[in-house]
Design an enzyme around this catalytic site. Structure first.
Site, PDB file in Angstrom:
ATOM      1  N   ASP A  53       0.771  -1.123   0.036  1.00  0.00           N
ATOM      2  CA  ASP A  53       0.123   0.122  -0.015  1.00  0.00           C
ATOM      3  C   ASP A  53       0.837   1.278  -0.009  1.00  0.00           C
ATOM      4  OD1 ASP A  53       0.463  -0.884   2.708  1.00  0.00           O
ATOM      5  OD2 ASP A  53      -0.787   0.586   3.434  1.00  0.00           O
ATOM      6  N   HIS A 106      -3.590   7.406   7.411  1.00  0.00           N
ATOM      7  CA  HIS A 106      -3.477   5.998   7.204  1.00  0.00           C
ATOM      8  C   HIS A 106      -4.809   5.189   7.840  1.00  0.00           C
ATOM      9  CE1 HIS A 106      -1.889   1.703   7.458  1.00  0.00           C
ATOM     10  NE2 HIS A 106      -1.179   1.974   6.419  1.00  0.00           N
TER      11      HIS A 106
HETATM   12 ZN   LIG Z   1       0.113   0.608   5.334  1.00  0.00          ZN
HETATM   13 ZN   LIG Z   2       2.589  -1.438   6.719  1.00  0.00          ZN
END
Ligand SMILES: [Zn+2]
Ligand SMILES: [Zn+2]
Length: 324
Positions: free
Chosen positions: A65, A261
């Site tokens: 990601d 996040h």
């Molecule tokens: Zn991440």
């Molecule tokens: Zn991570």
């Protein structure tokens, strides 16, 4: 010198309709530094501030990601006839991983350098540096501190003139530490003033390493993947809850905490409220929001909400308004 943080992607792990995968653009003077480059980052930039000629890219760690947007972006720079060389920095193992993807992006003519960093191996850029530090996640993961050099102290112009120094170039000499006409700098120049410090954690469980790196930072960008009700899951996956991140910010005595996040299960409000109960100067930027970071004597950092019609506008609910 202008310094701002543009949040190109504020989701964790998987994108949602409102939040893209991790990418943070730091704009300082003419420098454009990207921290992480999740899938879709190109598009996030193109539809907002533009796919700018980045000066450096830093990856926090190698979970998909955080970097999957990179090969496509490297290719686009080539197609756009970029001329300026580019360095991608990251934790050990990054170069090996990206070399395997060479068939995707080839050998760009602009000159691409891949560089694995060791913890605390500072990358100097003019009058600031970027310092990686080890955080606590699954596998090797870095946070990064952008640290400006200290600035010369303030010159007492009135006193300098009374001592016989003529305003103009001699004032500059005194500020740079030279003695002018028998007047010593320490007589008229105050103590050096600290530069600004921005700390970005990447993915991490709460750790003292961040408290140390972010001590009195202007802005701490900390991950808050979960709310405290999911503290067990956060511990299991090497992430932080909003409350934990806020405690780190309080311990580090930062001026502003920005949480990012976020797991797709949260909208943002609950994360913000939980953190503000511990550390009131908390913001939860949405995609495309900006945090402006003035020099300390010019006021506090301020969140500027993205407005798709007009670019940006000040946040209506920003608790930290700059007095300047
Ligand atoms: Zn991440
Ligand atoms: Zn991570």
């Amino acid at each position: 010198m202008d310094l701002s943080l543009f949040f190109a992607g504020t989701a964790g792990s998987v994108p949602s309709a409102r939040r893209g995968l991790p990418a943070l653009l730091i704009r300082r003077g003419a420098d454009r530094i990207l921290i992480d480059c999740g899938e879709g980052t190109q598009r996030q930039l193109v539809r907002t501030v533009g796919l700018t000629d980045l000066t450096d890219i830093f990856l926090t760690h190698l979970h998909a990601d955080h970097w999957l947007g990179l090969p496509g972006m490297l290719k686009s720079f080539e197609l756009r006839d970029r001329e300026r060389p580019l360095t991608v920095h990251g934790p050990p193992g990054m170069t090996t991983l990206l070399e395997r993807l060479r068939p995707v992006y080839g050998r760009p003519r602009y000159g691409l350098t891949l560089r694995d960093l060791e913890p605390d191996e500072a990358v100097r850029r003019g009058d600031f540096e970027i310092v990686p530090f080890a955080v606590r996640h699954r596998g090797v993961a870095f946070g990064y501190a952008l640290v400006e050099d200290a600035r010369p102290g303030r010159l007492d112009a009135e006193l300098a003139e009374r001592l016989g120094v003529t305003p103009g170039p001699d004032f500059g000499r005194l500020q740079r530490g030279e003695t002018v006409g028998g007047v010593r700098p320490e007589q008229v120049v105050g103590e050096a003033r600290a530069g600004r410090r921005i700390v970005v954690t990447g993915d991490t469980a709460p750790t003292d390493a961040v408290v140390v790196a972010a001590h009195r930072a202007d802005v701490l960008v900390h991950e808050a993947t979960f709310a405290d009700e999911d503290a067990d899951r956060a511990a299991l996956t090497g992430h932080s809850t909003a409350r934990q991140a806020a405690q780190v910010a309080a311990d580090a005595e930062v001026r502003m905490l920005a949480l990012t996040h976020l797991s797709s299960r949260y909208a943002g409000g609950e994360i913000r409220d939980e953190a503000r109960a511990v550390f009131p100067e908390t913001e939860v930027p949405r995609d495309f929001d900006t945090i402006e970071v003035p020099l300390p004597e010019r006021g506090n950092p301020v969140l500027v909400r993205w407005d798709s019609g007009r670019g940006t506008r000040p946040a209506a609910d920003a608790p930290l308004q700059s007095p300047a």
